[in-house]
Design an enzyme around this catalytic site. Sequence first.
Site, short mmCIF file in Angstrom:
data_model
loop_
_atom_site.label_atom_id
_atom_site.label_comp_id
_atom_site.label_asym_id
_atom_site.label_seq_id
_atom_site.Cartn_x
_atom_site.Cartn_y
_atom_site.Cartn_z
N GLY A 60 13.53 -0.57 25.49
CA GLY A 60 14.83 -0.07 25.94
C GLY A 60 14.69 0.86 27.13
O GLY A 60 15.40 1.86 27.23
N GLY A 77 19.78 5.11 28.73
CA GLY A 77 19.83 6.52 29.07
C GLY A 77 18.59 7.29 28.65
O GLY A 77 17.99 8.03 29.45
N ASP A 132 13.29 -9.59 24.64
CA ASP A 132 14.46 -9.70 23.76
C ASP A 132 14.01 -9.36 22.35
O ASP A 132 13.37 -10.17 21.68
CB ASP A 132 15.04 -11.11 23.82
CG ASP A 132 16.28 -11.27 22.96
OD1 ASP A 132 16.68 -10.28 22.30
OD2 ASP A 132 16.85 -12.38 22.94
N SER A 136 15.55 7.39 15.86
CA SER A 136 16.64 7.24 14.89
C SER A 136 17.87 7.92 15.48
O SER A 136 18.17 7.74 16.65
CB SER A 136 16.23 7.83 13.54
OG SER A 136 17.26 7.67 12.59
N TYR A 174 25.69 1.05 12.22
CA TYR A 174 24.74 1.83 13.02
C TYR A 174 23.99 2.82 12.14
O TYR A 174 22.76 2.94 12.21
CB TYR A 174 25.51 2.56 14.12
CG TYR A 174 24.66 3.39 15.04
CD1 TYR A 174 23.89 2.80 16.02
CD2 TYR A 174 24.65 4.78 14.94
CE1 TYR A 174 23.11 3.56 16.89
CE2 TYR A 174 23.88 5.56 15.78
CZ TYR A 174 23.12 4.94 16.76
OH TYR A 174 22.35 5.72 17.61
N LYS A 228 19.93 3.31 11.17
CA LYS A 228 19.20 4.55 11.45
C LYS A 228 18.72 5.23 10.17
O LYS A 228 17.65 5.86 10.16
CB LYS A 228 20.09 5.50 12.27
CG LYS A 228 20.46 4.94 13.64
CD LYS A 228 19.25 4.61 14.48
CE LYS A 228 19.60 4.19 15.89
NZ LYS A 228 18.41 3.93 16.73
#
Length: 262
Positions: free
Chosen positions: A13, A17, A66, A144, A158, A162
């Site tokens: 990733g 951000g 991916d 997490s 979500y 986590k």
Amino acid sequence: MTQLKDAVVLITGATGGFGQELTRQLLQAGSRLILTDLDGDRLAQQRAEMQQASASGEVLTDLVADLSTSEGCERLYQQVQALQTPVDILINNAGIAVFGRMDEVPPEEWERLMSINLLAPMQLSRLFGAEMIARRSGHIVNLSSAAGWVALVGLTHYSASKFGLRGFSEGLQAEVKPYNVRVTVVYPFFSRTPILQSKRYGTLAKTASPLPDRLITDPALVMSRTLRGIERNQLHVFPDRIASTIHWAKRFAPRLLNWIDI
């Protein structure tokens, strides 16, 4: 202590951000990076821009990956293997979110979320962790969330991913610690990253209020504290005030969370 200088660090990733901040700060620390993400063009652009701005670290390569399937995780592992450069630190940073009542989010959306947020870190930890165990050296970092301690309305899927990553990380630490392999799991609150613009579905998408700006954290500060926790071999890292408050309230005064408007 885990040394960042000259360490080979794999970041998933990498164009998100947190991924961008990890890249920038690890380059400043002198790390040697393998960057991965789904968007190859954006990944190559980020590599060129950040490498040019850093005189300390080095981007070894960028790899399109991916991670929504086990085959994609295996393919990434084989690509890294081909570099013949052992990974010292694996940072499972890739993650997505969806917002909506649990019955109004399309199944394919939350199933993909679970694959990327939970199953991919498990797969990559298995693959790279085996090498670390054999070498008796390494560090696995799982991103997490504060939502891994408290499940908020609209973020049931979500939070499930986590919460699962928190449990996996704790068990993983117990299993690899005898082999001098460290585990760090990080629980940031919502930060100023693209995940705030995640897809929204159904009733809650129309009625839920946006998160107040005063509660949104700075990703640069969050990742700075994350790297400090990695260096110190901390198992649990709460990199901002809100995440730390949620953690302590959940442990010692769980009913208090029912009265906190976040």
